[in-house]
Design a protein around this motif. Structure first.
Motif, mmCIF file in Angstrom:
data_model
loop_
_atom_site.group_PDB
_atom_site.id
_atom_site.type_symbol
_atom_site.label_atom_id
_atom_site.label_comp_id
_atom_site.label_asym_id
_atom_site.label_seq_id
_atom_site.Cartn_x
_atom_site.Cartn_y
_atom_site.Cartn_z
ATOM 1 N N LEU A 42 -13.215 -29.819 67.619
ATOM 2 C CA LEU A 42 -12.124 -29.068 68.250
ATOM 3 C C LEU A 42 -10.778 -29.743 67.998
ATOM 4 O O LEU A 42 -9.766 -29.059 67.799
ATOM 5 N N ASP A 43 -10.745 -31.088 68.019
ATOM 6 C CA ASP A 43 -9.478 -31.783 67.788
ATOM 7 C C ASP A 43 -8.988 -31.617 66.356
ATOM 8 O O ASP A 43 -7.783 -31.670 66.090
ATOM 9 N N VAL A 44 -9.928 -31.426 65.407
ATOM 10 C CA VAL A 44 -9.540 -31.219 64.008
ATOM 11 C C VAL A 44 -9.122 -29.766 63.778
ATOM 12 O O VAL A 44 -8.089 -29.492 63.160
ATOM 13 N N LEU A 45 -9.925 -28.823 64.272
ATOM 14 C CA LEU A 45 -9.650 -27.399 64.025
ATOM 15 C C LEU A 45 -8.596 -26.828 64.952
ATOM 16 O O LEU A 45 -7.813 -25.957 64.561
ATOM 17 N N HIS A 46 -8.589 -27.282 66.199
ATOM 18 C CA HIS A 46 -7.674 -26.727 67.206
ATOM 19 C C HIS A 46 -7.032 -27.869 67.984
ATOM 20 O O HIS A 46 -7.412 -28.146 69.130
ATOM 21 N N PRO A 47 -6.046 -28.543 67.407
ATOM 22 C CA PRO A 47 -5.407 -29.662 68.101
ATOM 23 C C PRO A 47 -4.781 -29.231 69.419
ATOM 24 O O PRO A 47 -4.314 -28.094 69.571
ATOM 25 N N LEU A 48 -4.792 -30.146 70.376
ATOM 26 C CA LEU A 48 -4.168 -29.872 71.671
ATOM 27 C C LEU A 48 -2.662 -29.736 71.513
ATOM 28 O O LEU A 48 -2.046 -30.386 70.665
ATOM 29 N N ALA A 49 -2.072 -28.861 72.323
ATOM 30 C CA ALA A 49 -0.619 -28.727 72.310
ATOM 31 C C ALA A 49 0.014 -30.017 72.829
ATOM 32 O O ALA A 49 -0.570 -30.745 73.628
ATOM 33 N N ASP A 50 1.211 -30.309 72.341
ATOM 34 C CA ASP A 50 1.919 -31.516 72.739
ATOM 35 C C ASP A 50 2.285 -31.437 74.215
ATOM 36 O O ASP A 50 3.131 -30.623 74.620
ATOM 37 N N PRO A 51 1.656 -32.264 75.091
ATOM 38 C CA PRO A 51 1.957 -32.172 76.510
ATOM 39 C C PRO A 51 3.315 -32.792 76.863
ATOM 40 O O PRO A 51 3.781 -32.627 77.992
ATOM 41 N N PRO B 59 -11.438 -39.593 69.612
ATOM 42 C CA PRO B 59 -10.434 -40.562 69.135
ATOM 43 C C PRO B 59 -9.333 -39.922 68.284
ATOM 44 O O PRO B 59 -8.187 -40.368 68.316
ATOM 45 N N VAL B 60 -9.679 -38.858 67.534
ATOM 46 C CA VAL B 60 -8.652 -38.150 66.755
ATOM 47 C C VAL B 60 -7.632 -37.517 67.690
ATOM 48 O O VAL B 60 -6.410 -37.597 67.474
ATOM 49 N N GLY B 61 -8.124 -36.885 68.758
ATOM 50 C CA GLY B 61 -7.220 -36.275 69.730
ATOM 51 C C GLY B 61 -6.378 -37.304 70.450
ATOM 52 O O GLY B 61 -5.186 -37.080 70.700
ATOM 53 N N ILE B 62 -6.970 -38.448 70.782
ATOM 54 C CA ILE B 62 -6.210 -39.504 71.448
ATOM 55 C C ILE B 62 -5.110 -40.022 70.516
ATOM 56 O O ILE B 62 -3.989 -40.299 70.954
ATOM 57 N N GLY B 63 -5.434 -40.135 69.218
ATOM 58 C CA GLY B 63 -4.421 -40.565 68.261
ATOM 59 C C GLY B 63 -3.251 -39.597 68.213
ATOM 60 O O GLY B 63 -2.086 -40.019 68.171
ATOM 61 N N ARG B 64 -3.545 -38.280 68.238
ATOM 62 C CA ARG B 64 -2.463 -37.288 68.225
ATOM 63 C C ARG B 64 -1.636 -37.375 69.510
ATOM 64 O O ARG B 64 -0.401 -37.295 69.476
ATOM 65 N N LEU B 65 -2.323 -37.505 70.649
ATOM 66 C CA LEU B 65 -1.595 -37.627 71.913
ATOM 67 C C LEU B 65 -0.730 -38.881 71.919
ATOM 68 O O LEU B 65 0.384 -38.875 72.444
ATOM 69 N N ALA B 66 -1.263 -39.949 71.323
ATOM 70 C CA ALA B 66 -0.489 -41.190 71.242
ATOM 71 C C ALA B 66 0.769 -40.984 70.412
ATOM 72 O O ALA B 66 1.856 -41.473 70.768
ATOM 73 N N ASP B 67 0.655 -40.255 69.298
ATOM 74 C CA ASP B 67 1.810 -39.985 68.454
ATOM 75 C C ASP B 67 2.827 -39.113 69.193
ATOM 76 O O ASP B 67 4.036 -39.359 69.130
ATOM 77 N N ASP B 68 2.318 -38.093 69.914
ATOM 78 C CA ASP B 68 3.215 -37.225 70.690
ATOM 79 C C ASP B 68 3.929 -38.023 71.776
ATOM 80 O O ASP B 68 5.144 -37.856 71.981
ATOM 81 N N ALA B 69 3.166 -38.883 72.476
ATOM 82 C CA ALA B 69 3.771 -39.673 73.550
ATOM 83 C C ALA B 69 4.807 -40.643 73.004
ATOM 84 O O ALA B 69 5.872 -40.841 73.593
ATOM 85 N N SER B 70 4.497 -41.256 71.861
ATOM 86 C CA SER B 70 5.437 -42.205 71.264
ATOM 87 C C SER B 70 6.724 -41.518 70.849
ATOM 88 O O SER B 70 7.820 -42.084 70.988
ATOM 89 N N SER B 71 6.615 -40.298 70.351
ATOM 90 C CA SER B 71 7.810 -39.540 69.952
ATOM 91 C C SER B 71 8.657 -39.170 71.154
ATOM 92 O O SER B 71 9.880 -39.032 71.051
ATOM 93 N N ALA B 72 8.005 -39.012 72.312
ATOM 94 C CA ALA B 72 8.727 -38.639 73.525
ATOM 95 C C ALA B 72 9.374 -39.837 74.205
ATOM 96 O O ALA B 72 10.137 -39.660 75.159
ATOM 97 N N GLY B 73 9.075 -41.051 73.746
ATOM 98 C CA GLY B 73 9.676 -42.240 74.353
ATOM 99 C C GLY B 73 8.634 -43.127 75.017
ATOM 100 O O GLY B 73 7.509 -42.710 75.299
ATOM 101 N N TRP B 74 9.031 -44.376 75.277
ATOM 102 C CA TRP B 74 8.072 -45.346 75.820
ATOM 103 C C TRP B 74 7.526 -44.952 77.192
ATOM 104 O O TRP B 74 6.351 -45.247 77.486
ATOM 105 N N PRO B 75 8.300 -44.284 78.098
ATOM 106 C CA PRO B 75 7.695 -43.921 79.386
ATOM 107 C C PRO B 75 6.483 -43.001 79.228
ATOM 108 O O PRO B 75 5.469 -43.170 79.912
ATOM 109 N N ALA B 76 6.587 -42.031 78.290
ATOM 110 C CA ALA B 76 5.460 -41.122 78.065
ATOM 111 C C ALA B 76 4.260 -41.885 77.521
ATOM 112 O O ALA B 76 3.110 -41.609 77.890
#
Length: 366
Positions: A353-362, A263-280
């Motif tokens: 892994l999501d705390v220590l090594h977050p995924l790169a912004d896709p 869920p932490v990783g999904i939250g980060r991906l959600a933040d990245d997607a939101s920053s990229a715009g609604w289509p992402a």
């Protein structure tokens, strides 16, 4: 199942039930269980040679146990939690990400709604429909079903009535309805983004082509993502082992390897997607729906695929034995406990892994 009722010497009724057996999937012995949920005392005799079961119903019915009112958080606590969460979202500026998370929870709700509506369609009742686990935050009763939200937003469930007594095909329809809803949502979301002209393509976006071609591109993208997701699901055991080892050592998995997301990783991906715009953001919700639907089709309990497999086994066994065969839940519970334990370990590794090594912004770079 067939039955015949005749008076016995004491004036009571004796019911003989034919052509039904209940088999424990894992146990060494065949378990006989007439699947009668009524609260009454009865004596069941099994005649192995005749293949029939005799049930004495002359005993008086036992009083029903008192019902317990469901546990709920006090309204003040629920309101306080909601207020704190809202303030925190405003402070950290994560409202768009929160909307994505709400979209994911809505996908879980749609998954469970698929089970509920399918159960009603095939004549199986339901008692509860909840999003989340743990203490109740809110609930209401409609048509003998309790609908509500619970405190831990990590899933949901539908509690059905007498599902064990349903025919195998009915069980399969109920089980497959949840993943089918998620897969349909993923497809519709991709088509919506494509029709809006914002789905990325190799040469730009779908805004450069006509409406029919936009839909075709979305369907092709959905199919490609589905086929690409099957192989990682098949290799999930090795992926979990790799993640566990990396989490214990404090290392990250290789950049070109698959890994589960907490869920932490999904939250980060959600933040990245939101920053990229609604289509992402919409595409991310579509991908999560796709993963949720496909993962639940894995033929292991307690996943929906395990229930579908059990229904198939019941159908085959019933045809071979030429009588109704029902698989008890005992064996599946043992297998399900192992599966849940493995998934909990995988979830813990994903969290580390999501705390220590977050995924790169896709979504970086467009």
């Amino acid at each position: 199942m067939t039955s015949a009722t005749t008076p016995d010497a004491t004036g009571g009724d004796t019911t003989t039930v034919h052509d039904e057996a209940v088999i424990d999937l894992v146990g060494d012995d065949v378990v006989i269980d007439l699947r009668d949920g009524a609260a009454r005392s009865r004596h069941v005799l099994a005649d192995a040679r005749a293949g029939a079961f005799t049930e004495d119903r002359s005993a008086a019915a036992a009083p029903a146990p008192p019902t317990r009112s469901p546990r709920r958080l006090p309204p003040a606590v629920s309101l306080g939690l909601l207020l704190v969460a809202s303030v925190a979202l405003f402070v950290i500026g994560a409202i768009p990400a929160a909307l994505v998370v709400i979209g994911v929870l809505s996908s879980v709700a749609a998954h469970e709604a698929g089970h509920l509506f399918a159960a009603r369609a095939v004549g199986v009742g339901a008692r509860e429909y909840f999003v989340g686990f743990g203490p109740r935050l809110w609930s209401t009763h409609r048509n003998e079903v309790e609908y509500g939200v619970k405190a831990i937003p990590l899933g949901g469930y539908v509690k059905l009535v007498d599902e064990d007594d349903a025919a195998p095909w009915r069980k399969a329809v109920i089980a497959i309805a949840g993943p089918a809803v998620n897969l349909l949502l993923a497809l519709l979301l991709l088509i919506g983004v494509a029709l809006a002209g914002t789905l990325p393509t190799t040469t730009g976006t779908t805004g450069d082509v006509g409406a029919v071609e936009r839909t075709t591109i979305a369907v092709d993208r959905f199919w490609d993502a589905t086929t690409a997701s099957v192989e990682p699901i098949v290799r999930l055991p090795s992926i979990i082992v790799s993640m566990g080892g990396a989490a214990v050592k404090g290392d990250d998995v290789p950049a070109d390897s698959e890994r589960l997301v907490s869920p932490v990783g999904i939250g980060r991906l959600a933040d990245d997607a939101s920053s990229a715009g609604w289509p992402a953001a919409v595409i991310l919700i579509a991908v999560i729906n796709l993963a949720l639907g496909l993962f639940n089709l894995v033929p292991l309990p307690p996943l929906d695929g395990g229930r579908i497999a059990a229904a198939g086994m019941e159908s085959i066994a019933s045809r071979l034995r030429r009588r109704r065969v029902v698989l008890t839940g005992k064996g599946f519970e043992r297998i399900g406990l192992v599966v849940v334990s493995i998934l909990l370990v995988a979830g813990a590794a994903a969290l580390v892994l999501d705390v220590l090594h977050p995924l790169a912004d896709p979504f970086a770079g467009g």
